[in-house]
Design an enzyme around this catalytic site. Sequence first.
Site, short mmCIF file in Angstrom:
data_model
loop_
_atom_site.label_atom_id
_atom_site.label_comp_id
_atom_site.label_asym_id
_atom_site.label_seq_id
_atom_site.Cartn_x
_atom_site.Cartn_y
_atom_site.Cartn_z
N GLU A 158 4.18 -4.31 12.37
CA GLU A 158 3.13 -3.30 12.20
C GLU A 158 2.01 -3.99 11.45
O GLU A 158 2.11 -4.25 10.25
CB GLU A 158 3.68 -2.09 11.43
CG GLU A 158 2.90 -0.82 11.68
CD GLU A 158 1.98 -0.50 10.53
OE1 GLU A 158 0.77 -0.81 10.68
OE2 GLU A 158 2.43 0.04 9.53
N ALA A 194 6.60 -6.24 -1.36
CA ALA A 194 5.37 -6.95 -1.70
C ALA A 194 5.37 -7.36 -3.17
O ALA A 194 5.86 -6.62 -4.03
CB ALA A 194 4.16 -6.06 -1.40
N SER A 195 4.80 -8.52 -3.45
CA SER A 195 4.79 -9.04 -4.81
C SER A 195 4.00 -8.16 -5.77
O SER A 195 4.28 -8.12 -6.97
CB SER A 195 4.20 -10.45 -4.82
OG SER A 195 4.99 -11.32 -4.04
N GLU A 216 8.25 2.38 14.31
CA GLU A 216 9.01 2.89 13.17
C GLU A 216 8.89 4.41 13.18
O GLU A 216 7.84 4.95 13.51
CB GLU A 216 8.48 2.32 11.86
CG GLU A 216 8.68 0.82 11.73
CD GLU A 216 8.18 0.28 10.40
OE1 GLU A 216 7.58 1.06 9.64
OE2 GLU A 216 8.37 -0.92 10.15
N GLU A 257 -11.20 -5.10 9.57
CA GLU A 257 -10.53 -4.02 8.86
C GLU A 257 -11.04 -3.98 7.42
O GLU A 257 -10.88 -4.94 6.66
CB GLU A 257 -9.01 -4.23 8.89
CG GLU A 257 -8.22 -3.08 8.33
CD GLU A 257 -6.73 -3.27 8.51
OE1 GLU A 257 -6.01 -2.26 8.56
OE2 GLU A 257 -6.27 -4.43 8.59
N CYS A 261 -3.16 1.26 6.71
CA CYS A 261 -3.22 0.53 7.98
C CYS A 261 -3.78 1.39 9.11
O CYS A 261 -4.50 0.89 9.97
CB CYS A 261 -1.86 -0.03 8.35
SG CYS A 261 -0.57 1.22 8.49
N ASN A 292 0.81 -1.23 0.00
CA ASN A 292 0.00 0.00 0.00
C ASN A 292 0.84 1.27 0.00
O ASN A 292 0.41 2.30 -0.53
CB ASN A 292 -1.01 0.00 1.16
CG ASN A 292 -0.36 -0.17 2.52
OD1 ASN A 292 0.77 -0.64 2.63
ND2 ASN A 292 -1.08 0.21 3.56
#
Length: 488
Positions: free
Chosen positions: A257, A184-185, A469, A392, A291, A159
């Site tokens: 996270e 991420a793929s 982070e 979510e 997120c 994202n």
Amino acid sequence: MGELTSAVLGGESRMWIGGRWVEAVSGEFVDVTDPATGEVVGRVPKGGGKDAARAIDAAFSAFPGWSRRTGAERASVLKRWAEAIRNHRQEISRILTLEQGKPLAESLEEADGAADFVEWYAEEAKRICGETLPGSRGNQRILVIRQPVGVAALITPWNYPATMVTRKMAAALAAGCTVVLKPASQTPLTAVALLKLLEEAGLPPGAANLVTGEAGAIGREMMADPRVRKVSFTGSTETGKKLIRASAERVKRLSLELGGNAPLIVFPDSDLERAVEATIGNKFENAGQMCNGINVLYVHESIVDRFSERLVSRVQSLRVGRGTEPGVRMGPLIDERNLRKVEALVEDAVRKGARVLTGGCRLTGEPHRSGTFYAPTVIGDVTLEMRLVHEEIFGPVAPVVPFREEGEVLARVNATPYGLAAYVFTRDVGRVFRMAENLEFGMVAVNGTSLSVPQAPFGGIKESGQGREGGRHGMEEFLHLKYISLNL
């Protein structure tokens, strides 16, 4: 098309291992597609466990040299990286939009944010300090020093494929760690572009490595290899729990996270227009795929109708389309799987009595026919029995729930197993402190909905993860403490 763009888009990229751009051991590649059109925009190697092992070998070999450099020496490399990102912000944003879908304006902001994180940690590299403690005897001196943990494995989400790379990697490199990055793929091309710029900034071979391909095989190798001392992961809570279980064998240090269920709470004394605008800016950023994005809107019963009317009016003005088109405010969802999840949550709510105030459907006509687009949606008459209150959403859907009392809404939002972010709108100073101190979330924003900045610790509690982070706290995740007792 710039040199960086032409090197990444349209062709076959490579992994970066040991200072060289290499193919996967398998020799295979996987396609990267634009979620707005379904078109292939690039290809990356289909790496696996053997490729991860190669990258770990390189990072382990490079660790002694990189970790022994002074903070100022590491900072100089990171500053050059930040400058390169800023110089190529237009190219990075185009790559990001084509593989992820968000509007170019959002991608430009993300590219700038990625550079900001690198610059911040370049400065922090020079501020890794220890302590001197009083001894228990006259001839004793006690020192506490901070040292890099070693090889760090970084697993980033789709994202925010630029800022999540730099927020993790810059902190690790500043601390003196060497890294293996698995993007991420769905969105590996932005990572390829960033690593090309890091190579040009003069990072020593092996200090950072990029592996693309099979997440399961690469992840298993990272968790099994004892030389990987630290794993930093951003993604789903389900996957995070698997990593916790896998880390037990080697007692690996983890930063996680994970998922969230962020409430927005609007009290009757709030600035209504400000609350609506902030809601739009957060809830529909990145098509709701954030997120720390607002999941459920809790609005006091005395203002819920006025709030909903204003929100619907603003949502209906959002232009949805391909991120490269001028004036587009919202792009597609990342893939068909995510779109179907959003559809299922809305269908469940409607079946249980919710009322769609605007949107509520997949967009299938021109120019949305070939992409995974969902209409910006506001839902009223939402009750606690509906799935979208507890799960979510990760999509452009805003469920509005009325509430009556402060204590009632506080108990309701704290009942979730998640605890990443919460948002409160009120002008009552006492209520500000009561809510901020009693909300069981790692981050609370008052009268605003923006949280990710380089100087602050980003992260959650409960099932939303562990570790932080951003800020000095983010770099401390890559450092361990060593106590030295010196007898004179």
